[in-house]
Scaffold this motif. Structure first.
Motif, PDB file in Angstrom:
ATOM      1  N   GLY A  76       0.775  -1.235   0.000  1.00 23.14           N
ATOM      2  CA  GLY A  76       0.000   0.000   0.000  1.00 23.14           C
ATOM      3  C   GLY A  76       0.805   1.282   0.000  1.00 23.14           C
ATOM      4  N   TYR A  77       2.097   1.203  -0.214  1.00 23.60           N
ATOM      5  CA  TYR A  77       2.919   2.416  -0.207  1.00 23.60           C
ATOM      6  C   TYR A  77       2.883   3.150  -1.540  1.00 23.60           C
ATOM      7  CZ  TYR A  77       4.934   0.930   4.249  1.00 23.60           C
ATOM      8  OH  TYR A  77       5.098   0.562   5.554  1.00 23.60           O
ATOM      9  N   VAL A  78       2.674   2.421  -2.625  1.00 29.65           N
ATOM     10  CA  VAL A  78       2.651   3.063  -3.938  1.00 29.65           C
ATOM     11  C   VAL A  78       1.506   2.479  -4.770  1.00 29.65           C
ATOM     12  CG1 VAL A  78       5.180   3.279  -3.881  1.00 29.65           C
ATOM     13  CG2 VAL A  78       4.126   1.405  -5.162  1.00 29.65           C
ATOM     14  N   ASP A  79       1.154   3.182  -5.833  1.00 29.98           N
ATOM     15  CA  ASP A  79       0.285   2.570  -6.825  1.00 29.98           C
ATOM     16  C   ASP A  79       0.872   2.836  -8.205  1.00 29.98           C
ATOM     17  OD1 ASP A  79      -0.272   5.232  -7.213  1.00 29.98           O
ATOM     18  OD2 ASP A  79      -2.288   5.124  -6.407  1.00 29.98           O
ATOM     19  N   ARG A  80       0.314   2.164  -9.206  1.00 29.22           N
ATOM     20  CA  ARG A  80       0.814   2.332 -10.560  1.00 29.22           C
ATOM     21  C   ARG A  80      -0.336   2.731 -11.473  1.00 29.22           C
ATOM     22  NH1 ARG A  80       5.633  -2.164 -11.249  1.00 29.22           N
ATOM     23  NH2 ARG A  80       4.544  -3.601  -9.880  1.00 29.22           N
ATOM     24  N   VAL A  81      -0.082   3.732 -12.280  1.00 29.84           N
ATOM     25  CA  VAL A  81      -1.088   4.164 -13.250  1.00 29.84           C
ATOM     26  C   VAL A  81      -0.434   4.188 -14.629  1.00 29.84           C
ATOM     27  CG1 VAL A  81      -2.334   5.550 -11.560  1.00 29.84           C
ATOM     28  CG2 VAL A  81      -0.509   6.596 -12.901  1.00 29.84           C
ATOM     29  N   PRO A  82      -1.245   4.018 -15.671  1.00 30.44           N
ATOM     30  CA  PRO A  82      -0.675   4.084 -17.022  1.00 30.44           C
ATOM     31  C   PRO A  82      -0.076   5.467 -17.262  1.00 30.44           C
ATOM     32  CG  PRO A  82      -2.921   3.226 -17.059  1.00 30.44           C
ATOM     33  CD  PRO A  82      -2.680   3.737 -15.682  1.00 30.44           C
ATOM     34  N   ASP A  83       1.030   5.507 -17.984  1.00 33.98           N
ATOM     35  CA  ASP A  83       1.638   6.787 -18.336  1.00 33.98           C
ATOM     36  C   ASP A  83       0.899   7.338 -19.556  1.00 33.98           C
ATOM     37  OD1 ASP A  83       3.148   8.880 -19.247  1.00 33.98           O
ATOM     38  OD2 ASP A  83       5.071   7.900 -18.887  1.00 33.98           O
ATOM     39  N   PRO A  84       0.230   8.489 -19.403  1.00 34.16           N
ATOM     40  CA  PRO A  84      -0.537   9.022 -20.532  1.00 34.16           C
ATOM     41  C   PRO A  84       0.348   9.343 -21.736  1.00 34.16           C
ATOM     42  CG  PRO A  84      -0.369  10.630 -18.752  1.00 34.16           C
ATOM     43  CD  PRO A  84       0.185   9.352 -18.227  1.00 34.16           C
ATOM     44  N   ALA A  85       1.627   9.540 -21.493  1.00 32.43           N
ATOM     45  CA  ALA A  85       2.522   9.973 -22.565  1.00 32.43           C
ATOM     46  C   ALA A  85       3.174   8.804 -23.296  1.00 32.43           C
ATOM     47  CB  ALA A  85       3.609  10.897 -21.997  1.00 32.43           C
ATOM     48  N   ASP A  86       2.999   7.586 -22.781  1.00 28.27           N
ATOM     49  CA  ASP A  86       3.697   6.451 -23.393  1.00 28.27           C
ATOM     50  C   ASP A  86       2.979   5.156 -23.031  1.00 28.27           C
ATOM     51  OD1 ASP A  86       5.438   4.366 -24.091  1.00 28.27           O
ATOM     52  OD2 ASP A  86       7.204   5.618 -23.828  1.00 28.27           O
ATOM     53  N   GLY A  87       2.411   4.545 -24.030  1.00 25.77           N
ATOM     54  CA  GLY A  87       1.590   3.363 -23.805  1.00 25.77           C
ATOM     55  C   GLY A  87       2.317   2.171 -23.228  1.00 25.77           C
ATOM     56  N   ARG A  88       3.666   2.174 -23.340  1.00 33.33           N
ATOM     57  CA  ARG A  88       4.412   1.054 -22.766  1.00 33.33           C
ATOM     58  C   ARG A  88       4.587   1.222 -21.278  1.00 33.33           C
ATOM     59  NH1 ARG A  88       9.654   2.162 -26.131  1.00 33.33           N
ATOM     60  NH2 ARG A  88       8.969   4.188 -25.377  1.00 33.33           N
ATOM     61  N   ALA A  89       4.623   2.474 -20.866  1.00 33.41           N
ATOM     62  CA  ALA A  89       5.077   2.768 -19.512  1.00 33.41           C
ATOM     63  C   ALA A  89       3.933   2.904 -18.514  1.00 33.41           C
ATOM     64  CB  ALA A  89       5.900   4.049 -19.514  1.00 33.41           C
ATOM     65  N   ARG A  90       4.286   2.691 -17.244  1.00 34.41           N
ATOM     66  CA  ARG A  90       3.377   3.003 -16.154  1.00 34.41           C
ATOM     67  C   ARG A  90       4.117   3.910 -15.190  1.00 34.41           C
ATOM     68  NH1 ARG A  90       0.833  -2.152 -13.556  1.00 34.41           N
ATOM     69  NH2 ARG A  90       2.828  -3.154 -13.970  1.00 34.41           N
ATOM     70  N   LEU A  91       3.355   4.757 -14.515  1.00 28.92           N
ATOM     71  CA  LEU A  91       3.970   5.653 -13.539  1.00 28.92           C
ATOM     72  C   LEU A  91       3.764   5.088 -12.138  1.00 28.92           C
ATOM     73  CD1 LEU A  91       2.962   9.155 -14.932  1.00 28.92           C
ATOM     74  CD2 LEU A  91       5.193   8.011 -15.051  1.00 28.92           C
ATOM     75  N   VAL A  92       4.844   5.008 -11.409  1.00 23.76           N
ATOM     76  CA  VAL A  92       4.771   4.608 -10.006  1.00 23.76           C
ATOM     77  C   VAL A  92       4.559   5.881  -9.193  1.00 23.76           C
ATOM     78  CG1 VAL A  92       5.989   3.519  -8.107  1.00 23.76           C
ATOM     79  CG2 VAL A  92       6.351   2.709 -10.453  1.00 23.76           C
ATOM     80  N   ARG A  93       3.505   5.876  -8.392  1.00 23.53           N
ATOM     81  CA  ARG A  93       3.212   7.057  -7.581  1.00 23.53           C
ATOM     82  C   ARG A  93       3.156   6.702  -6.099  1.00 23.53           C
ATOM     83  NH1 ARG A  93      -2.219   9.504  -9.911  1.00 23.53           N
ATOM     84  NH2 ARG A  93      -2.888   7.600  -8.840  1.00 23.53           N
ATOM     85  N   VAL A  94       3.423   7.682  -5.270  1.00 26.28           N
ATOM     86  CA  VAL A  94       3.299   7.488  -3.830  1.00 26.28           C
ATOM     87  C   VAL A  94       1.821   7.425  -3.482  1.00 26.28           C
ATOM     88  CG1 VAL A  94       3.711   8.531  -1.573  1.00 26.28           C
ATOM     89  CG2 VAL A  94       5.474   8.655  -3.355  1.00 26.28           C
ATOM     90  N   ALA A  95       1.410   6.358  -2.805  1.00 21.82           N
ATOM     91  CA  ALA A  95       0.006   6.210  -2.424  1.00 21.82           C
ATOM     92  C   ALA A  95      -0.202   6.778  -1.020  1.00 21.82           C
ATOM     93  CB  ALA A  95      -0.400   4.740  -2.476  1.00 21.82           C
ATOM     94  N   GLU A  96      -1.421   6.639  -0.526  1.00 21.52           N
ATOM     95  CA  GLU A  96      -1.768   7.292   0.732  1.00 21.52           C
ATOM     96  C   GLU A  96      -0.876   6.821   1.886  1.00 21.52           C
ATOM     97  OE1 GLU A  96      -3.522   6.064   3.567  1.00 21.52           O
ATOM     98  OE2 GLU A  96      -3.681   8.065   4.474  1.00 21.52           O
ATOM     99  N   ARG A  97      -0.730   5.529   2.010  1.00 24.40           N
ATOM    100  CA  ARG A  97       0.108   5.032   3.105  1.00 24.40           C
ATOM    101  C   ARG A  97       1.556   5.477   2.918  1.00 24.40           C
ATOM    102  NH1 ARG A  97       1.953  -0.951   4.997  1.00 24.40           N
ATOM    103  NH2 ARG A  97       2.503  -0.330   7.125  1.00 24.40           N
ATOM    104  N   GLY A  98       1.997   5.517   1.668  1.00 25.09           N
ATOM    105  CA  GLY A  98       3.350   5.981   1.382  1.00 25.09           C
ATOM    106  C   GLY A  98       3.550   7.412   1.826  1.00 25.09           C
ATOM    107  N   ALA A  99       2.532   8.247   1.579  1.00 24.04           N
ATOM    108  CA  ALA A  99       2.641   9.657   1.956  1.00 24.04           C
ATOM    109  C   ALA A  99       2.748   9.793   3.466  1.00 24.04           C
ATOM    110  CB  ALA A  99       1.422  10.425   1.438  1.00 24.04           C
ATOM    111  N   ARG A 100       2.002   8.954   4.190  1.00 22.78           N
ATOM    112  CA  ARG A 100       2.104   9.019   5.654  1.00 22.78           C
ATOM    113  C   ARG A 100       3.496   8.604   6.123  1.00 22.78           C
ATOM    114  NH1 ARG A 100      -1.127   5.365   7.968  1.00 22.78           N
ATOM    115  NH2 ARG A 100      -2.304   4.718   6.130  1.00 22.78           N
ATOM    116  N   SER A 101       4.067   7.601   5.463  1.00 23.62           N
ATOM    117  CA  SER A 101       5.408   7.165   5.872  1.00 23.62           C
ATOM    118  C   SER A 101       6.448   8.233   5.545  1.00 23.62           C
ATOM    119  CB  SER A 101       5.771   5.843   5.196  1.00 23.62           C
ATOM    120  OG  SER A 101       6.088   6.039   3.830  1.00 23.62           O
TER     121      SER A 101
END
Lengths: 143, 143
Positions: A76-101
DNA sequence: ACCAGATGGTCAGAGTGTCTTACCATCGCC
DNA sequence: GGCGATGGTAAGACACTCTGACCATCTGGT
């Protein structure tokens, strides 16, 4: 009384800082994050980062980075979303629990830095940071 | 443009130094030593060290240190002799091949430090070393 | 518009490093 | 002499990391 090489002199406080952050995080309930995961997590940019970039900055292969991000995602520290700029890629983002840590570790880092400042004095602490920031230009391949 | 935390600032040049030393050692024929082995090897005192001390200084368990010293011994970097002062203990000493690798790495470290000095200037390089040596007092459990 | 090479990412397998638990031998002290 | 502390080893499990192989998508040149 031969002086230690600068590499080791850099390593000792780094390790001390890392140890403090980990014990502190564990006490704050973030007890399932490992040093390896943290070294990747720490480099996620505010807008999200590609796996390949995280791997390069953390100095591991993309397979290893993927392995670690999988664990961070399950915890629960991060999530992954598709990269709008590149169909191959996904963006790793800090999720809610990650932000608290991040908040928790920021407080611990501030505490340790305060202790270092108390030992070194304000002036030398500032100087240390300046010198290291300058040194980064030739030791960090990522600017 | 938030400043990086000092822990990361310490880590970046440390890693750069380590990487340089390893590629240099590999080129000089010491291509079978790993970072983990080196972190233990580096802490062997001139008179020989006990495994327990090496483990504590390297920040690993004595089992791990023993595992790494076994490998270093097989590769000819160290040898072990009985400790005359304690029948339970053995002293890990730098062997002939180990001494040659120390010479090689000393040269590489000097080269990297020279590059850093060229970038920072003599004065700030000296200052960096002084501040880090001072900081060692509160971040190195081993004096 | 197409293709070829580069890039982002995953899968599978192996090797290395590290820890926990358990144990033996020796030491130091009362 | 005996008992707790210390130096070290053994075995097993888990975490981390790499190499090699592969697929999907992007990019630049024609």
């Amino acid at each position: 009384m031969e002086p230690l090489n600068v590499g080791l002199l850099l390593f000792l406080p780094y390790r001390a800082m890392e140890a403090r952050v980990f014990t502190g995080l564990a006490e704050a309930g973030f007890d399932d994050v490992t040093p390896a995961q943290a070294r990747v997590f720490q480099r996620i940019s505010p807008h999200g980062s590609r796996l390949t970039d995280l791997a390069a900055q953390a100095g591991v292969t993309k397979q290893t980075a993927g392995f670690l991000v999988d664990q961070l995602e399950r915890a629960g520290y991060v999530d992954r979303v598709p990269d709008p700029a590149d169909g191959r890629a996904r963006l790793v983002r800090v999720a809610e629990r990650g932000a608290r840590s991040v908040e928790a570790s920021r407080a611990i880092v501030a505490q340790v830095e305060a202790e270092w400042t108390a030992h070194l004095g304000e002036h030398r602490m500032v100087e240390l940071r300046e010198i290291l920031t300058d040194l980064r230009e030739i030791t960090d391949p990522w600017r």
